[in-house]
Write a protein that holds these residues in place. Structure first.
Motif, mmCIF file in Angstrom:
data_model
loop_
_atom_site.group_PDB
_atom_site.id
_atom_site.type_symbol
_atom_site.label_atom_id
_atom_site.label_comp_id
_atom_site.label_asym_id
_atom_site.label_seq_id
_atom_site.Cartn_x
_atom_site.Cartn_y
_atom_site.Cartn_z
ATOM 1 N N UNK A 48 0.832 -1.202 -0.076
ATOM 2 C CA UNK A 48 -0.056 -0.074 -0.133
ATOM 3 C C UNK A 48 0.753 1.159 -0.059
ATOM 4 N N UNK A 49 1.823 1.227 1.033
ATOM 5 C CA UNK A 49 2.678 2.312 0.889
ATOM 6 C C UNK A 49 3.572 2.517 -0.404
ATOM 7 N N UNK A 50 3.962 1.626 -0.713
ATOM 8 C CA UNK A 50 4.876 1.387 -2.238
ATOM 9 C C UNK A 50 3.866 2.170 -3.332
ATOM 10 N N UNK A 51 2.477 1.644 -3.259
ATOM 11 C CA UNK A 51 1.630 2.140 -4.194
ATOM 12 C C UNK A 51 1.564 3.871 -4.168
ATOM 13 N N UNK A 123 -2.108 15.730 8.508
ATOM 14 C CA UNK A 123 -2.760 14.558 7.668
ATOM 15 C C UNK A 123 -4.172 14.488 8.526
ATOM 16 N N UNK A 124 -5.242 14.428 7.619
ATOM 17 C CA UNK A 124 -6.903 14.243 8.096
ATOM 18 C C UNK A 124 -7.444 13.303 7.707
ATOM 19 N N UNK A 125 -6.979 12.540 6.689
ATOM 20 C CA UNK A 125 -7.274 11.384 5.969
ATOM 21 C C UNK A 125 -6.345 10.382 6.138
ATOM 22 N N UNK A 126 -6.705 9.292 7.033
ATOM 23 C CA UNK A 126 -5.533 8.288 7.373
ATOM 24 C C UNK A 126 -6.012 6.883 6.595
ATOM 25 N N UNK A 127 -5.175 6.448 5.644
ATOM 26 C CA UNK A 127 -5.684 4.923 5.230
ATOM 27 C C UNK A 127 -4.482 4.080 6.037
ATOM 28 N N UNK A 128 -5.185 3.138 6.781
ATOM 29 C CA UNK A 128 -4.288 2.086 7.585
ATOM 30 C C UNK A 128 -4.390 0.945 7.071
ATOM 31 N N UNK A 186 -9.689 5.091 6.977
ATOM 32 C CA UNK A 186 -10.069 3.743 6.159
ATOM 33 C C UNK A 186 -9.082 2.815 6.629
ATOM 34 N N UNK A 187 -9.901 1.594 7.005
ATOM 35 C CA UNK A 187 -9.100 0.210 7.304
ATOM 36 C C UNK A 187 -8.904 -0.354 6.002
ATOM 37 N N UNK A 188 -7.694 -0.533 5.587
ATOM 38 C CA UNK A 188 -7.630 -1.294 4.245
ATOM 39 C C UNK A 188 -7.297 -2.654 5.050
ATOM 40 N N UNK A 267 -8.948 -2.425 -3.476
ATOM 41 C CA UNK A 267 -9.505 -1.278 -3.890
ATOM 42 C C UNK A 267 -8.945 0.111 -3.450
ATOM 43 N N UNK A 268 -8.440 0.009 -2.347
ATOM 44 C CA UNK A 268 -7.739 1.132 -1.588
ATOM 45 C C UNK A 268 -6.595 1.555 -2.335
ATOM 46 N N UNK A 269 -5.789 0.519 -2.953
ATOM 47 C CA UNK A 269 -4.408 0.553 -3.839
ATOM 48 C C UNK A 269 -4.842 1.111 -5.087
ATOM 49 N N UNK A 270 -6.028 0.689 -5.695
ATOM 50 C CA UNK A 270 -6.414 1.018 -7.151
ATOM 51 C C UNK A 270 -6.744 2.575 -6.985
#
Length: 382
Positions: A48-51, A123-128, A186-188, A267-270
């Motif tokens: 995810x971080x790589x993308x 940051x105010x939107x966190x993807x975990x 968002x919890x990935x 879905x998160x990555x795309x």
């Protein structure tokens, strides 16, 4: 014509970028004036971080507490108000000293420190992203790092790890990081397990983190106790929400207290890679990975790409090293036509050694299909 290439790597043979370059070469031989757009994709696992970095996010380095309390270097991706954090970077199995498992005491504190840093940076939107964790603490460590106080009956702050939650008497939310109120999460997570019970975090994932059958029982009871207290205090029930059991119960804390919404990693990555935008006005998408098999159907890159393309009404074609799926299964997954490299050679070993040329050749074959279907569709519409 506009063609989007969104292929994963061919593991052990070609990187995603090499696959894209070879596909582009082949397509250009047949459709020289086509507009070809490449989107780097990977599945949401540890990628995810790589993308995010490949999409132009910048890496943030932070020193955090590892799963067993040692200080470690961890990084996450940041772009404007959006942070992409992988739990594995701070609290993963990879971060255990000498790979020594600590199922009862491993803490998610470091993940909370990454979130704290991201919030402080704006940051105010966190993807975990939560794959690969070493912990079964229901995210308690993360909450402690965010300012939540968890104390026992003597008023002492609990030490790290899931086992200690059995001693929990009081949860104090007064000092929780105020920036969380303005933040969304968002919890990935690809797993939909509940927090406790037969399909819970301790039972299903504890053993992979070194938990014995006795440890599993202890942890499950401790997580149950933690959930009782937290849910009573919040007046909500989240322990059975799909994904609450993800990453040793990290999902539970994120959903119950941080209002996280669970989504599949792919879905998160795309979304991060901007595939949806690229698909606008596209005539075809080419995806692929080394092996298209049963596992791919469970949400690996090509299927995620295929679903998103289908939603945009764009036909999908695939190139792979080999596939164990039949025509019916591939079409069921939304892929119009698939070419496997092993089918282009007499000796399967060539698929490995000449993969560059073969991917380009496969792209030429696909270009003919794309042109034929495109011509038919155009004729049909006029």
């Amino acid at each position: 014509m506009k063609i989007v290439i969104a292929s994963d790597k061919f593991k052990g043979t070609l990187t995603g970028a090499e696959v894209a370059a070879a596909l582009t070469r082949g397509l250009q031989r047949v459709i020289p004036d086509g507009q070809i757009l490449t989107i780097p994709v990977a599945d949401g696992g540890e990628g995810t971080v790589q993308a995010a970095l490949a999409s132009g996010y910048s890496a943030q380095q932070v020193e955090v507490t590892g799963p067993t309390g040692q200080r470690i270097e961890a990084s996450y991706a940041l772009h404007g108000e959006q942070a992409v954090i992988e739990m594995a970077a701070a609290s993963g199995l990879e971060q255990l000293p000498e790979q020594r498992m600590e199922p009862l005491t491993a803490t998610s504190y470091g993940t909370g420190e990454l979130i704290t840093h991201a919030l402080a940076t704006g940051a105010r939107q966190i993807i975990l992203g939560v794959g690969g964790s070493a912990t079964t603490d229901a995210g308690a460590g993360m909450l402690q790092a965010l300012g939540v106080s968890l104390t026992d009956r003597h008023g002492m702050e609990l030490p790290g790890g899931g086992a200690a939650l059995a001693e929990l008497e009081h949860i104090d939310l007064r000092n929780i990081n105020p920036a969380l109120r303005q933040a969304s999460m968002v919890l990935a997570a690809d797993v939909d397990n509940p927090l406790t019970g037969a399909r819970g975090a301790a039972k299903i994932f504890g053993p992979q983190k070194g938990a014995s059958p006795q440890d599993v029982q202890r942890l499950d009871a401790a997580l149950e106790h933690f959930a009782d207290l937290l849910e009573q205090q919040l007046g909500t029930r989240s322990r059975n929400t799909p994904g609450a059991g993800a990453a040793g119960g990290m999902g539970f804390a994120a959903i119950a207290l941080l209002g996280a919404e669970r989504r599949r990693g792919i879905d998160v990555v795309l979304e991060l890679t901007g595939l949806a935008r690229a698909l606008e006005g596209a005539d075809a998408v080419i995806t692929g990975e080394g092996s298209l098999d049963q596992q791919s159907l469970e949400g690996k890159t090509p299927i995620g790409v295929s679903e998103m393309a289908f939603a945009h009404g764009v036909p999908v074609y695939a190139v792979c090293g080999r596939t164990t799926l039949n025509e019916h299964e591939l079409r069921g997954a939304g892929i119009r036509h698939t070419i496997a490299l092993v089918d282009l050679v007499k000796d399967p070993a060539e698929a490995m050694t000449r993969s560059h040329q073969l991917v380009a050749a496969a792209a030429e074959h696909l270009a003919d299909f794309i042109l034929a279907e495109h011509t038919a569709n155009t004729a049909h519409h006029h």
